[in-house]
Design a protein around this motif. Structure first.
Motif, PDB file in Angstrom:
ATOM      1  N   ALA A   1      -4.887  -1.607   3.945  1.00 32.61           N
ATOM      2  CA  ALA A   1      -4.681  -1.272   2.531  1.00 32.61           C
ATOM      3  C   ALA A   1      -3.985  -2.460   1.883  1.00 32.61           C
ATOM      4  O   ALA A   1      -2.818  -2.717   2.174  1.00 32.61           O
ATOM      5  CB  ALA A   1      -3.825  -0.013   2.391  1.00 32.61           C
ATOM      6  N   ILE A   2      -4.695  -3.174   1.025  1.00 32.82           N
ATOM      7  CA  ILE A   2      -4.189  -4.429   0.478  1.00 32.82           C
ATOM      8  C   ILE A   2      -4.301  -4.421  -1.041  1.00 32.82           C
ATOM      9  O   ILE A   2      -5.349  -4.111  -1.604  1.00 32.82           O
ATOM     10  CB  ILE A   2      -4.987  -5.628   1.021  1.00 32.82           C
ATOM     11  N   THR A   3      -3.219  -4.780  -1.699  1.00 29.67           N
ATOM     12  CA  THR A   3      -3.248  -4.947  -3.151  1.00 29.67           C
ATOM     13  C   THR A   3      -2.067  -5.826  -3.548  1.00 29.67           C
ATOM     14  O   THR A   3      -1.298  -6.260  -2.693  1.00 29.67           O
ATOM     15  CB  THR A   3      -3.201  -3.590  -3.877  1.00 29.67           C
ATOM     16  N   GLY A   4      -1.936  -6.083  -4.854  1.00 28.48           N
ATOM     17  CA  GLY A   4      -0.888  -6.973  -5.320  1.00 28.48           C
ATOM     18  C   GLY A   4       0.464  -6.316  -5.486  1.00 28.48           C
ATOM     19  O   GLY A   4       1.432  -6.991  -5.834  1.00 28.48           O
ATOM     20  N   LYS A   5       0.563  -5.009  -5.276  1.00 37.03           N
ATOM     21  CA  LYS A   5       1.816  -4.289  -5.477  1.00 37.03           C
ATOM     22  C   LYS A   5       2.190  -3.496  -4.226  1.00 37.03           C
ATOM     23  O   LYS A   5       1.382  -2.685  -3.743  1.00 37.03           O
ATOM     24  CB  LYS A   5       1.697  -3.330  -6.661  1.00 37.03           C
ATOM     25  N   PRO A   6       3.390  -3.683  -3.690  1.00 38.07           N
ATOM     26  CA  PRO A   6       3.777  -2.947  -2.478  1.00 38.07           C
ATOM     27  C   PRO A   6       3.696  -1.433  -2.623  1.00 38.07           C
ATOM     28  O   PRO A   6       3.242  -0.739  -1.704  1.00 38.07           O
ATOM     29  CB  PRO A   6       5.227  -3.407  -2.252  1.00 38.07           C
TER      30      PRO A   6
ATOM     31  N   ALA B   1       0.760   3.683  -1.293  1.00 35.49           N
ATOM     32  CA  ALA B   1      -0.059   4.842  -1.660  1.00 35.49           C
ATOM     33  C   ALA B   1      -1.320   4.894  -0.813  1.00 35.49           C
ATOM     34  O   ALA B   1      -1.750   5.967  -0.367  1.00 35.49           O
ATOM     35  CB  ALA B   1      -0.410   4.786  -3.144  1.00 35.49           C
ATOM     36  N   GLY B   2      -1.928   3.735  -0.574  1.00 36.21           N
ATOM     37  CA  GLY B   2      -3.103   3.701   0.286  1.00 36.21           C
ATOM     38  C   GLY B   2      -2.777   4.093   1.712  1.00 36.21           C
ATOM     39  O   GLY B   2      -3.517   4.853   2.356  1.00 36.21           O
TER      40      GLY B   2
ATOM     41  N   VAL C   1     -12.115   4.862   1.038  1.00 32.81           N
ATOM     42  CA  VAL C   1     -12.334   5.206  -0.366  1.00 32.81           C
ATOM     43  C   VAL C   1     -11.168   6.034  -0.895  1.00 32.81           C
ATOM     44  O   VAL C   1     -10.675   5.804  -2.009  1.00 32.81           O
ATOM     45  CB  VAL C   1     -13.673   5.954  -0.547  1.00 32.81           C
ATOM     46  N   ASP C   2     -10.714   7.006  -0.119  1.00 33.35           N
ATOM     47  CA  ASP C   2      -9.529   7.778  -0.513  1.00 33.35           C
ATOM     48  C   ASP C   2      -8.347   6.843  -0.781  1.00 33.35           C
ATOM     49  O   ASP C   2      -7.634   6.981  -1.775  1.00 33.35           O
ATOM     50  CB  ASP C   2      -9.135   8.760   0.597  1.00 33.35           C
ATOM     51  N   ALA C   3      -8.137   5.899   0.142  1.00 35.13           N
ATOM     52  CA  ALA C   3      -7.013   4.973   0.006  1.00 35.13           C
ATOM     53  C   ALA C   3      -7.163   4.111  -1.237  1.00 35.13           C
ATOM     54  O   ALA C   3      -6.195   3.903  -1.980  1.00 35.13           O
ATOM     55  CB  ALA C   3      -6.902   4.096   1.251  1.00 35.13           C
ATOM     56  N   ALA C   4      -8.367   3.606  -1.476  1.00 34.45           N
ATOM     57  CA  ALA C   4      -8.588   2.763  -2.655  1.00 34.45           C
ATOM     58  C   ALA C   4      -8.322   3.544  -3.936  1.00 34.45           C
ATOM     59  O   ALA C   4      -7.738   3.009  -4.900  1.00 34.45           O
ATOM     60  CB  ALA C   4     -10.016   2.222  -2.651  1.00 34.45           C
ATOM     61  N   CYS C   5      -8.728   4.805  -3.979  1.00 33.00           N
ATOM     62  CA  CYS C   5      -8.508   5.628  -5.177  1.00 33.00           C
ATOM     63  C   CYS C   5      -7.011   5.877  -5.404  1.00 33.00           C
ATOM     64  O   CYS C   5      -6.531   5.836  -6.539  1.00 33.00           O
ATOM     65  CB  CYS C   5      -9.259   6.952  -5.057  1.00 33.00           C
ATOM     66  N   ALA C   6      -6.280   6.136  -4.336  1.00 34.07           N
ATOM     67  CA  ALA C   6      -4.831   6.337  -4.472  1.00 34.07           C
ATOM     68  C   ALA C   6      -4.148   5.063  -4.944  1.00 34.07           C
ATOM     69  O   ALA C   6      -3.227   5.099  -5.770  1.00 34.07           O
ATOM     70  CB  ALA C   6      -4.244   6.795  -3.145  1.00 34.07           C
ATOM     71  N   MET C   7      -4.581   3.930  -4.428  1.00 35.60           N
ATOM     72  CA  MET C   7      -4.020   2.646  -4.835  1.00 35.60           C
ATOM     73  C   MET C   7      -4.342   2.355  -6.297  1.00 35.60           C
ATOM     74  O   MET C   7      -3.502   1.846  -7.049  1.00 35.60           O
ATOM     75  CB  MET C   7      -4.560   1.546  -3.929  1.00 35.60           C
ATOM     76  N   LEU C   8      -5.551   2.700  -6.715  1.00 35.76           N
ATOM     77  CA  LEU C   8      -5.944   2.525  -8.111  1.00 35.76           C
ATOM     78  C   LEU C   8      -5.065   3.373  -9.024  1.00 35.76           C
ATOM     79  O   LEU C   8      -4.585   2.903 -10.063  1.00 35.76           O
ATOM     80  CB  LEU C   8      -7.415   2.908  -8.275  1.00 35.76           C
TER      81      LEU C   8
END
Length: 551
Positions: free
Chosen positions: A48-53, A58-59, A70-77
């Motif tokens: 689970a990778i994004t610009g915000k910890p 959440a992911g 997909v669940d993880a990406a939606c939570a991160m979004l």
């Protein structure tokens, strides 16, 4: 970033994902050992990778609940849009999903469209050559809520309540980051123009600093209530015997057709915007077939030509004719080859790219043909840079005739004159009349070194996820950045993506604003397959530099 690496992997997958200068691998061994800003992560169960910890967390929470990528990406979004990380809930979402069952890449188009009344004539009558950069007249219909719920319904496994849990918790209050808090303070003159924006953002009205302090608990009561209404719609549908997918779409309908839609339109109208209930009800997320090309055996996927992603495909096609390895990495000739290839592809983008669901039809086959790429490569001047490169003519490479040959012959990259002042108060500043999309950073010559370097560290966040079942997701969400108009008591910040339209064919014949049309945007997730398996999932900060960095 969060990763899990505790058990042997069950499925052969070659995979690397990058965010800006961060690189991690879903491999037993790393692909390369170059130094990075952060140590590489290696995973066996999920990434689970994004610009915000907080978003990555959440992911991770969704994976711990047994969800997929997909669940993880939606939570991160949901989390990043709650944090105003250069985007908000009323912005837009673009995604590529590798479906391991179908063994194919799927595109998600959740970009909003021009609402009723948003015509070229309307903006020209107010003195705009391009629609405004900020304010209610810059808003297209919200896309991110629909994109999130569509991805979750079609390809996820968890409930909307599960996925929105972290976002709701954050909307109830989280310690705001310094970058966002300072951006609010710097933008407060614009924010004060809009009733609901100043009520949310300016937590210390009348004081010298009116924005929150870094670390202050930032509360968004209206947004939390809106997200809870979506979860409530899902729960009610489940109690009525609806399936998981039907229940999520019941929440979708509540946002775009129910009480949330009505309050959103009321708030937009109060601020002088154009979005109507008909605009919201008529907009739909598109599940699309991506465009792709092959580069030395690697299949690279981008969304269709309503965003700039195909510019990278064109550039790869052009560079196939070059022996880059022989030139030497980062040698003058190597840099010249990459720059001139991008120069040619971006010239085509500025002229030919636009919404493919509206006429005129873009020459996609010609633009992505290998023969056209070889013809463009032959135009490179190896003795000097050519800043005046214009669009080519891809039509002969798809057996057609260019309908805009006259406009192409007159096309110039010279700066256009500034637009006239806007006539409507509170509609935002008119964007400068220019070839590049409004909002592009000023040229390097006009910036200090620190400002130049800052452009490489900020911008739209990216979301990359993968799991051991083979699901891989790349998302580039954006829109609704600070300063944003918040639509009534919904807490939803509106997109400013209208600014990417032209109002005259002379500024881009395929990208002239029309009711229901998508503006051409720079947002561009990327997936690549090698030997039929996921190999790369990557995206970086936005604007015109995105595909330059990815290349």
């Amino acid at each position: 970033m969060r990763a899990n690496a505790t058990a042997p992997k069950k499925r052969r997958t070659r995979f690397l994902t990058g965010l800006a200068l961060i690189c991690v691998g879903l491999l037993p061994t790393p692909l390369y050992a170059a130094r990075t800003q952060k140590p590489p992560l290696h995973a066996r169960h999920w990434l689970a990778i994004t610009g915000k910890p907080l978003s990555a967390e959440a992911g991770a929470m969704m994976f711990q609940k047994g969800g997929n990528a997909v669940d993880a990406a939606c939570a991160m979004l949901g989390a990043v849009t709650t944090m105003w990380d250069v985007l908000a809930w009323g912005g837009e979402t673009q995604a590529l999903i590798y479906h391991p069952g179908l063994k194919k890449v799927i595109g998600i188009d959740a970009l909003g469209v021009a609402p009723k009344g948003a015509t070229a004539e309307f903006f020209q009558s107010k003195g705009y050559r391009f629609p405004p950069e900020f304010g209610p007249l810059a808003a297209v219909t919200p896309g991110t809520p629909g994109g999130l719920m569509t991805m979750l319904a079609e390809y996820g496994t968890l409930s909307l309540g599960d996925v929105l849990g972290p976002a709701i918790q954050m909307a109830d209050g989280y310690p705001i980051e310094a970058e966002t808090a300072d951006e609010i303070e710097q933008s407060k003159a614009e924010i004060k123009k809009w009733t609901y924006s100043r009520a949310v953002f300016l937590t210390h009205p009348g004081q010298e600093r009116e924005a929150p302090e870094a670390g202050e608990v930032f509360v968004q009561k209206d947004l939390a209530a809106t997200l809870r209404r979506l979860v409530d719609a899902e729960r009610r549908a489940l109690k009525q015997g609806k399936s998981r997918k039907q229940a999520i779409y019941a929440a979708y309908d509540r946002f775009y057709k129910g009480d949330i839609a009505r309050e959103l339109v009321r708030g937009v109208t109060e601020e002088g915007g154009l979005i109507t209930l008909q605009d919201l009800a008529g907009w739909k997320v598109r599940i699309e077939e991506p465009l792709s090309t092959t580069y030395k055996g690697i299949a690279v996927y981008k969304l269709p030509i309503w965003q700039q992603g195909p510019v990278m495909l064109q550039t790869l096609n052009i560079l196939e004719a070059a022996n880059l390895k022989e030139m030497g990495y980062n040698s003058p000739r190597y840099i010249h080859a990459l720059y001139q290839a991008m120069n040619l592809a971006y010239a085509d983008r500025d002229f030919y790219y636009g919404d493919p669901y509206f006429p005129p039809e873009e020459p996609v086959r010609g633009l992505l043909s290998k023969e056209y790429a070889r013809a463009r490569y032959a135009q490179i001047d190896w003795t000097k840079n050519d800043p005046s490169v214009g669009p080519g003519d891809p039509y002969p490479f798809q057996g057609g005739t260019n309908p805009f040959a006259d406009l192409r012959a007159k096309w110039t990259v010279a700066p256009a004159p500034e637009a006239a002042p806007a006539a409507a108060a509170g509609s935002g500043s008119p964007a400068a009349a220019r070839r590049l999309p409004p909002g592009t950073p000023p040229p390097a010559s006009a910036r200090t070194e620190s400002e130049f370097l800052e452009q490489f560290r900020r911008g739209t966040t990216s979301i990359e996820t993968a799991d051991e079942a083979g699901w891989v997701v790349s998302v580039t969400p954006s829109g609704g950045w600070i300063p944003a108009v918040i639509a009534g008591r919904t807490g939803v910040g509106l997109s400013q993506r209208m600014q990417s339209f032209a109002t005259r064919p002379e500024d881009g014949p395929y990208n002239v604003v029309v009711l229901g049309k998508k503006p051409r945007v720079t947002l561009t997730p990327t997936l690549a397959l090698k030997e039929g398996l996921p190999y790369l999932a990557m995206a970086v900060q936005c604007w015109d530099t995105t595909d330059q960095k990815l290349l």
